[in-house]
Design a protein around this motif. Structure first.
Motif, short mmCIF file in Angstrom:
data_model
loop_
_atom_site.label_atom_id
_atom_site.label_comp_id
_atom_site.label_asym_id
_atom_site.label_seq_id
_atom_site.Cartn_x
_atom_site.Cartn_y
_atom_site.Cartn_z
N GLY A 1 -6.13 -5.44 3.24
CA GLY A 1 -6.79 -5.08 2.00
C GLY A 1 -6.10 -5.59 0.76
O GLY A 1 -6.51 -5.28 -0.36
N GLY A 2 -5.02 -6.36 0.93
CA GLY A 2 -4.26 -6.86 -0.22
C GLY A 2 -2.92 -6.16 -0.31
O GLY A 2 -2.40 -5.62 0.67
N LEU A 3 -2.34 -6.15 -1.49
CA LEU A 3 -1.04 -5.52 -1.70
C LEU A 3 -1.20 -4.00 -1.65
O LEU A 3 -2.04 -3.43 -2.36
N SER A 4 -0.38 -3.36 -0.82
CA SER A 4 -0.58 -1.94 -0.58
C SER A 4 0.72 -1.26 -0.20
O SER A 4 1.73 -1.90 0.10
N THR A 5 0.67 0.06 -0.22
CA THR A 5 1.79 0.92 0.13
C THR A 5 1.32 1.95 1.16
O THR A 5 0.18 2.39 1.11
N LYS A 6 2.21 2.29 2.08
CA LYS A 6 1.91 3.35 3.04
C LYS A 6 2.67 4.63 2.68
O LYS A 6 3.84 4.58 2.32
N ILE A 7 1.97 5.75 2.79
CA ILE A 7 2.62 7.06 2.72
C ILE A 7 2.72 7.59 4.15
O ILE A 7 1.72 7.65 4.86
N HIS A 8 3.92 7.95 4.56
CA HIS A 8 4.16 8.49 5.89
C HIS A 8 4.41 10.00 5.74
O HIS A 8 5.27 10.42 4.97
N HIS A 9 3.66 10.78 6.51
CA HIS A 9 3.76 12.24 6.45
C HIS A 9 4.21 12.81 7.79
O HIS A 9 3.74 12.39 8.85
#
Length: 298
Positions: A140-148
């Motif tokens: 999807g392009g430049l992105s960040t993941k949040i890990h829970h």
């Protein structure tokens, strides 16, 4: 309550004693904690630029600097830890935990810092800015993941961020390493849940061995390629993986947890240049959710 006000008087009554008095010993005391915290919450809830912070919250520079400080010096983490300890003391933490991640698009204003894409792709040290700023290029392009890592009722116990293209499985031991809930009274902090629910992305021999060694029940299905690989190896492939399919249905709480996070537009889309401040916003969101839980706890 004003539309710009997010914390009730009862919630602030719990939060106020946990706020730092001054930036350092002997330094000038912080002023207007509630006004500034409300401003930080408003900014992440609306996703507005810091410069557009309403005047009732005071100078936007004060809100930004204080959030930057509290994200870097561990203030938000310490507050969440205190609320977790309080909740656990009254039975408010469900130790059948779930783990997962969600990808959030990084806005163009968040991606204009130099990044070392060969650096660490996971935000393993909570208060050190990673060289890639926890931003990566996924489909999807430049992105960040949040890990829970969340409790059985859907509230975050551990929150980490990483680059969008990074895998989920390598982050699992890091999440478990940061799971420490202090006890009210004698005893070590609790770091071992009763069970862990996760999807097939976490089905690895290393993760299952880690959980088995600690006496934690793994509720993790096995993907078809791993089943086929084991079958081809015959007796050397080991025993088939079994899990409680009925209990696995409880994993949906982690998806609902991400939905709660993304009610704040500044989390659903990343506008922050620094991983420190973006993760600080996700921890602050967790704090507000735990305040609600404690308000419901008898």
């Amino acid at each position: 309550m004003s539309r710009t006000r997010s914390l009730s008087d009862a919630a602030w009554g719990r939060l106020e004693p946990l706020m730092p008095v001054a930036a350092r010993v002997g330094g000038r005391p912080f002023q207007d904690h509630r006004r500034v915290v409300e401003g930080i919450i408003w900014r992440f809830r609306t996703g507005s630029p810091w410069r557009d912070l309403p005047a009732e919250f005071g100078p936007w520079q004060t809100a930004w600097k204080r959030h930057r400080r509290f994200s870097a010096d561990g203030t938000w983490d310490r507050i969440q830890a205190e609320l977790l300890a309080e909740a656990d003391a009254v039975g408010g933490v469900d130790w059948a935990v779930s783990v997962d991640s969600t990808i959030n698009r990084a806005y163009q204003h968040a991606t204009n810092l130099p990044r070392d894409t060969g650096g660490s792709s996971s935000y393993k040290k909570l208060r050190i800015e990673p060289t890639d700023h926890a931003i990566g290029r996924s489909r999807g392009g430049l992105s960040t993941k949040i890990h829970h890592l969340i409790d059985g009722r859907g509230l975050p116990l551990v929150v980490l961020v990483g680059a969008g293209q990074a895998g989920d499985s390598p982050m699992f031991p890091v999440l478990m390493e940061h799971l420490r809930v202090a006890r009210r009274g004698p005893g070590r902090p609790r770091s071992r849940p009763d069970r862990v629910r996760a999807d097939k992305a976490y089905s690895s021999r290393a993760i299952r061995t880690h959980l088995r060694a600690r006496g934690i029940i793994a509720v993790i299905p096995e993907p078809s390629d791993q089943r086929g690989h084991r079958a081809r190896r015959g007796s050397r492939g080991g025993r088939p993986v079994s899990y409680d399919a009925k209990d696995y249905k409880g994993r949906n709480v982690v998806e609902r947890s991400f939905n709660e996070d993304k009610q704040w537009r500044g989390i659903a889309t990343r506008y922050d240049k620094l991983a420190l401040t973006y993760r600080g916003g996700t921890v602050l969101r967790a704090i507000t959710l735990w305040l609600k839980r404690l308000g419901d706890t008898p």
